[in-house]
Design a protein around this motif. Structure first.
Motif, PDB file in Angstrom:
ATOM      1  N   ILE A 156       6.809 -15.935  -9.290  1.00 53.52           N
ATOM      2  CA  ILE A 156       5.655 -15.371  -8.576  1.00 53.52           C
ATOM      3  C   ILE A 156       5.322 -16.221  -7.354  1.00 53.52           C
ATOM      4  O   ILE A 156       5.027 -15.714  -6.265  1.00 53.52           O
ATOM      5  N   ALA A 157       5.360 -17.510  -7.509  1.00 53.02           N
ATOM      6  CA  ALA A 157       5.043 -18.381  -6.378  1.00 53.02           C
ATOM      7  C   ALA A 157       6.042 -18.200  -5.246  1.00 53.02           C
ATOM      8  O   ALA A 157       5.669 -18.210  -4.063  1.00 53.02           O
ATOM      9  N   LYS A 178       7.748 -15.452  -4.520  1.00 52.78           N
ATOM     10  CA  LYS A 178       7.532 -14.146  -3.876  1.00 52.78           C
ATOM     11  C   LYS A 178       6.338 -14.201  -2.940  1.00 52.78           C
ATOM     12  O   LYS A 178       6.368 -13.678  -1.820  1.00 52.78           O
ATOM     13  N   ARG A 179       5.235 -14.797  -3.368  1.00 47.57           N
ATOM     14  CA  ARG A 179       4.052 -14.887  -2.502  1.00 47.57           C
ATOM     15  C   ARG A 179       4.359 -15.699  -1.253  1.00 47.57           C
ATOM     16  O   ARG A 179       3.846 -15.405  -0.153  1.00 47.57           O
ATOM     17  N   ARG A 180       5.131 -16.680  -1.355  1.00 48.45           N
ATOM     18  CA  ARG A 180       5.488 -17.486  -0.194  1.00 48.45           C
ATOM     19  C   ARG A 180       6.275 -16.682   0.804  1.00 48.45           C
ATOM     20  O   ARG A 180       6.060 -16.777   2.027  1.00 48.45           O
ATOM     21  N   ARG A 181       7.154 -15.891   0.292  1.00 51.09           N
ATOM     22  CA  ARG A 181       7.969 -15.064   1.198  1.00 51.09           C
ATOM     23  C   ARG A 181       7.101 -14.019   1.905  1.00 51.09           C
ATOM     24  O   ARG A 181       7.261 -13.741   3.097  1.00 51.09           O
ATOM     25  N   GLN A 182       6.138 -13.376   1.204  1.00 50.10           N
ATOM     26  CA  GLN A 182       5.252 -12.388   1.837  1.00 50.10           C
ATOM     27  C   GLN A 182       4.394 -13.016   2.913  1.00 50.10           C
ATOM     28  O   GLN A 182       4.140 -12.468   3.979  1.00 50.10           O
ATOM     29  N   TYR A 183       3.886 -14.159   2.707  1.00 49.64           N
ATOM     30  CA  TYR A 183       3.074 -14.860   3.692  1.00 49.64           C
ATOM     31  C   TYR A 183       3.880 -15.154   4.945  1.00 49.64           C
ATOM     32  O   TYR A 183       3.403 -14.935   6.072  1.00 49.64           O
TER      33      TYR A 183
END
Length: 488
Positions: free
Chosen positions: A442-443, A445-450
Motif C-alpha cells: 500500500i505504501a 502504491k500511494r507513493r507512485r500516485q503522488y
C-alpha cells in the motif's frame, strides 16, 4: 669404606668394614661393623638417596650422622629387617657365637639363636618372617628358622661345598647363594624345591670365585674374590654375564640399595607391626605380629592392637598372638573393610554405600535415583519441557514431556508441550508477516500516485521566454485576487 650412589661416594673413617646394610623405612639408616668389637648405626641425609652429579663432597664433609655405637659385639654379617624395623647380626666371637637382634636404632639387644659352628652367610626373608644361614662344617648346609629363632632346621644341603653368600628375592620367592668352591650361583624356591644353577663360573677361567651376591629386579649382582670384579647376570640364568667394574681388590661385600627393594611384594599389604603396640620390638611371622623383648625384660611380649588395623570399623583384639577384628554392624572381613549391608543390594549404574547404618545407592554420572525405586539408578532425562510438564522416559525408552500435576494442559505426550507451543506460534508469525507485506505494498502504491499528479518543474522556462514569464505573473495575480474574494 666407600659406598657409591650414582656419582656420590660416602666415605667413613671407620677403617675396615666387615659388613653393612641399609634400612630405608624409618630414617634411612646405614649399619656398619669393623668385624671386631663394635657396630655403628648412621642416619643418612636425603642427598645421599638422590643420584646427582652436581655435588662432590670430600670425606671431611660427611652426609651422615652417628646415631649409636654398640660395643662388645663382633658382627660378621648385618641384615636389616624392613618389615619389623629391626637389625639382625651374626656375632662371630667364640663364647657369644650366634644370631642377635635389636630395634632399628640398636636398642633392646637380644640373642635370637645360639650357634656352635661359624656362620659363613646370613640373610632375612622379612615378608615370610624367616632367616637363613650357612655353617662352615664338613657337611655344608643352609639352615632356616623363624625370625624369633624358633623352628630351626636344615633347609637345603644338596651338592653344597662352600656357600659364602645368601640373598632373598621375594618377587620370585627364591633363595640365592654363591658357592665359592664350586664357582656357581644357585637358587631354590622358598619351599626347598626347583633347585637350579644360575651360572657356572668354572667355564670362565678369567672370572671365578664369587664371594658375595645380591638380587635386584631381574638380575643378580656379584663380586669376585681375587679379581675384584663386579658382575651382573640374569637371575634365571638367561643370556651371558657381564662385568660392570673391576679392580675392587679390597672389597668383601656387595649390596644393591634402592628404596623399592624394601617395599612389600604383596598387593595392598598392611604391616601387622604398624598396628600393634609392642613395647620394645616387633616381628611378623606367618602374617601376624609378634612382640620380642630384651633379654632381661619381663611381661613386654603382649601385643596391644590398634583399632586402625580394623579400618576404624571395629575393635581390634589379640587372639593367639594375631590381630583380630570385632567388626561393627554392617561391616565384615579381616580388617572390617567390607560393608555387609550392601551384600545383596545391586545398584545398576551406581554403587552401594552405607550411610547412618542404612544402605543407599550412589548413582554414576548422568544417572539419578528412580522415584519409584530408591535402589535403581535411571538415566538422567535432558529433554526441555514447559508449562508444568516433566521430562520422563516412555515405554520405548524415549524422552517425552509428561504432565505430573493439574497445572499443565493435557496434550499429546508423544509430541510434548514444546510441539504444542510451536504449533500455536506458527499461524501468528505467518499473520504478522502477511500484514507487514500488505502495508509495504500500500505504501508503495500511494507513493507512485503522488509522484504522478505532482507538478513538474520546468527548468528555467520563465527566465528564458518572456511570454511565459508574463503569463506566470498574470497567474500569480489572479490567485491573489481569488484569495481576497474568499476572505471577504
Amino acid at each position: 669404606m666407600k659406598i657409591s650412589n650414582g656419582d656420590y661416594t660416602l666415605e667413613t673413617d671407620l677403617g675396615h668394614i666387615a659388613s653393612f646394610d641399609f634400612n630405608y623405612v624409618m630414617l634411612p639408616i646405614l649399619y656398619t661393623t669393623d668385624g671386631n668389637s663394635s657396630m655403628t648405626i648412621f642416619s643418612l641425609s636425603d642427598e645421599f638417596l638422590v643420584e646427582s652429579n652436581k655435588f662432590h663432597r670430600r670425606s671431611s664433609e660427611p652426609r651422615y650422622k652417628t646415631l649409636k655405637t654398640l660395643i662388645n659385639v663382633s658382627p660378621s654379617h648385618i641384615v636389616a629387617d624392613y618389615i619389623g624395623n629391626n637389625v639382625y647380626w651374626v656375632d662371630s666371637r667364640l663364647d657369644y657365637s650366634g644370631i642377635y637382634m635389636a630395634n632399628f636404632i640398636g636398642e633392646f639387644k637380644r640373642n635370637v639363636l645360639k650357634c656352635t659352628m661359624k656362620i659363613e652367610a646370613f640373610t632375612l626373608n622379612s615378608e615370610e618372617g624367616k632367616m637363613y644361614w650357612c655353617e662352615n662344617s664338613f657337611e655344608p648346609q643352609i639352615f632356616e628358622a623363624y625370625m624369633d629363632g624358633s623352628s630351626a632346621k636344615s633347609f637345603f644341603s644338596e651338592n653344597l661345598e662352600f656357600p659364602t653368600s645368601l640373598a632373598v628375592d621375594p618377587a620370585s620367592k627364591r633363595l640365592f647363594w654363591a658357592d665359592m668352591k664350586k664357582q656357581t650361583v644357585e637358587s631354590v624356591v622358598f619351599d626347598g624345591t626347583l633347585h637350579m644353577v644360575v651360572i657356572d663360573f668354572s667355564r670362565h677361567p678369567k672370572h671365578f670365585l664369587p664371594v658375595s651376591i645380591d638380587v635386584f629386579e631381574g638380575n643378580i649382582y656379584g663380586l669376585m674374590k681375587y679379581s675384584g670384579s663386579v658382575f651382573k647376570v640374569d637371575k634365571l640364568g638367561k643370556g651371558n654375564f657381564s662385568i660392570l667394574k673391576g679392580d675392587l681388590f679390597k672389597t668383601t661385600q656387595l649390596r644393591v640399595y634402592h628404596q623399592s627393594r624394601q617395599l612389600s611384594t604383596v598387593k595392598d599389604f598392611k604391616n601387622p607391626c604398624s598396628f600393634s603396640s609392642c613395647p620394645q620390638m616387633c616381628i611378623v611371622i606367618g602374617g601376624a605380629a609378634k612382640c620380642i623383648c630384651h633379654e632381661n625384660a619381663v611381661n613386654c611380649d603382649k601385643i596391644h592392637c590398634n583399632n586402625s588395623f580394623c579400618s576404624d570399623n571395629g575393635n581390634c583384639t589379640v587372639i593367639d598372638g594375631k590381630n583380630n577384628c570385632l567388626c561393627n554392624k554392617g561391616f565384615k572381613g579381616i580388617d572390617c573393610s567390607t560393608q555387609t549391608l550392601c551384600d545383596k543390594l545391586i545398584c545398576k549404574h551406581g554403587f552401594c554405600k552405607v550411610n547412618d547404618d542404612k544402605p543407599e545407592c550412589i548413582c554414576d554420572k548422568n544417572f539419578v535415583l528412580s522415584e519409584t525405586s530408591p535402589f535403581d539408578c535411571i538415566p538422567l532425562c535432558t529433554k526441555e519441557c514447559l508449562y508444568g510438564y516433566k521430562c520422563v522416559f516412555d515405554g520405548n525408552n524415549v524422552q517425552v514431556c509428561s504432565c505430573s500435576s493439574s497445572n499443565c494442559t493435557n496434550v499429546d505426550n508423544q509430541k510434548g508441550a514444546s510441539t504444542r507451543l510451536l504449533t500455536t506460534l506458527i499461524p501468528v508469525i505467518i499473520g504478522v508477516l502477511l500484514a507487514i507485506v500488505v502495508l509495504v505494498v500500500i505504501a508503495i502504491k500511494r507513493r507512485r500516485q503522488y509522484n504522478q499528479y505532482a507538478p513538474r518543474k520546468i527548468k528555467n522556462l520563465e527566465m528564458e521566454n518572456p511570454t511565459f514569464a508574463y503569463s506566470g505573473l498574470q497567474v500569480r495575480f489572479m490567485m491573489i485576487h481569488f484569495l481576497n474574494l474568499i476572505i471577504l
